[in-house]
Design a protein around this motif. Structure first.
Motif, PDB file in Angstrom:
ATOM      1  N   GLN A  21     -15.241   7.780   6.900  1.00 65.00           N
ATOM      2  CA  GLN A  21     -13.816   7.682   6.610  1.00 65.00           C
ATOM      3  C   GLN A  21     -13.036   8.841   7.241  1.00 65.00           C
ATOM      4  O   GLN A  21     -11.948   8.640   7.783  1.00 65.00           O
ATOM      5  N   GLN A  63     -15.560   1.813  12.955  1.00 61.32           N
ATOM      6  CA  GLN A  63     -15.046   0.606  12.314  1.00 61.32           C
ATOM      7  C   GLN A  63     -16.196  -0.288  11.838  1.00 61.32           C
ATOM      8  O   GLN A  63     -16.160  -0.809  10.723  1.00 61.32           O
ATOM      9  N   LYS A  69     -16.364  -1.980   3.478  1.00 62.45           N
ATOM     10  CA  LYS A  69     -15.327  -1.423   2.603  1.00 62.45           C
ATOM     11  C   LYS A  69     -13.929  -1.722   3.121  1.00 62.45           C
ATOM     12  O   LYS A  69     -13.000  -1.958   2.346  1.00 62.45           O
ATOM     13  N   TYR A  70     -13.760  -1.692   4.440  1.00 57.94           N
ATOM     14  CA  TYR A  70     -12.456  -1.933   5.062  1.00 57.94           C
ATOM     15  C   TYR A  70     -12.587  -2.979   6.168  1.00 57.94           C
ATOM     16  O   TYR A  70     -12.648  -2.636   7.342  1.00 57.94           O
ATOM     17  N   ASP A  72     -10.363  -4.821   7.233  1.00 59.97           N
ATOM     18  CA  ASP A  72      -9.152  -4.664   8.039  1.00 59.97           C
ATOM     19  C   ASP A  72      -8.744  -3.202   7.977  1.00 59.97           C
ATOM     20  O   ASP A  72      -8.418  -2.683   6.909  1.00 59.97           O
ATOM     21  N   ARG A  74      -6.148  -1.821   8.785  1.00 59.35           N
ATOM     22  CA  ARG A  74      -4.772  -1.629   8.293  1.00 59.35           C
ATOM     23  C   ARG A  74      -4.780  -1.292   6.796  1.00 59.35           C
ATOM     24  O   ARG A  74      -3.925  -0.560   6.313  1.00 59.35           O
ATOM     25  N   GLU A  75      -5.743  -1.839   6.079  1.00 60.82           N
ATOM     26  CA  GLU A  75      -5.899  -1.537   4.654  1.00 60.82           C
ATOM     27  C   GLU A  75      -6.209  -0.043   4.464  1.00 60.82           C
ATOM     28  O   GLU A  75      -5.645   0.610   3.594  1.00 60.82           O
ATOM     29  N   PHE A  76      -7.108   0.483   5.289  1.00 57.18           N
ATOM     30  CA  PHE A  76      -7.444   1.908   5.252  1.00 57.18           C
ATOM     31  C   PHE A  76      -6.200   2.740   5.554  1.00 57.18           C
ATOM     32  O   PHE A  76      -5.909   3.720   4.869  1.00 57.18           O
ATOM     33  N   SER A  78      -3.072   1.955   5.197  1.00 58.37           N
ATOM     34  CA  SER A  78      -2.122   1.847   4.092  1.00 58.37           C
ATOM     35  C   SER A  78      -2.567   2.711   2.911  1.00 58.37           C
ATOM     36  O   SER A  78      -1.766   3.439   2.326  1.00 58.37           O
ATOM     37  N   GLU A  79      -3.843   2.621   2.586  1.00 58.84           N
ATOM     38  CA  GLU A  79      -4.397   3.399   1.471  1.00 58.84           C
ATOM     39  C   GLU A  79      -4.211   4.895   1.676  1.00 58.84           C
ATOM     40  O   GLU A  79      -3.997   5.639   0.724  1.00 58.84           O
ATOM     41  N   HIS A  80      -4.286   5.337   2.928  1.00 57.25           N
ATOM     42  CA  HIS A  80      -4.162   6.763   3.238  1.00 57.25           C
ATOM     43  C   HIS A  80      -2.774   7.129   3.763  1.00 57.25           C
ATOM     44  O   HIS A  80      -2.575   8.226   4.293  1.00 57.25           O
ATOM     45  N   GLU A  81      -1.825   6.202   3.593  1.00 63.69           N
ATOM     46  CA  GLU A  81      -0.426   6.413   3.966  1.00 63.69           C
ATOM     47  C   GLU A  81      -0.285   6.939   5.397  1.00 63.69           C
ATOM     48  O   GLU A  81       0.422   7.909   5.663  1.00 63.69           O
TER      49      GLU A  81
END
Length: 104
Positions: A21, A63, A69-70, A72, A74-76, A78-81
């Motif tokens: 991550q 990736q 876990k991810y 997509d 984009r989800e990662f 978004s989660e990490h702003e």
């Protein structure tokens, strides 16, 4: 798990996932900076292309390691702003350096 002195102990699999991550986060940020530098003329085309291809290859490897876990990225993001639209376009859109994509 917490040790007697209050430190959090991570399992090897947890350490590995956190490392992936951290690498993903760093790669996205680096590509964003590279894209901005290229657009602003601060990086020569040859250097940009070489670095971009290397970063894209590294991104694809990380990736794959995090796909469970991810699915997509984009989800990662978004989660990490992460506000990295140029990196998202390069890594998740075209997948090739800017000047190369016009030939594909």
């Amino acid at each position: 798990m917490t040790s007697m002195d209050g430190e959090i102990q991570l399992e090897p699999s947890e350490k590995r996932e956190l490392g992936h991550q951290a690498n993903l986060y760093a790669l996205i940020k680096t590509v964003e900076h590279l894209e901005r530098a290229f657009v602003n003329g601060r990086v020569a085309e040859g250097e940009y292309e070489r670095e971009c291809f290397a970063l894209i290859a590294q991104f694809k490897t990380v990736q794959r390691a995090l796909v469970d876990k991810y699915p997509d990225v984009r989800e990662f993001m978004s989660e990490h702003e992460m506000d990295c639209p140029m990196a998202a376009d390069r890594l998740l859109g075209s997948g090739v350096p800017a000047h190369t994509s016009k030939y594909i």
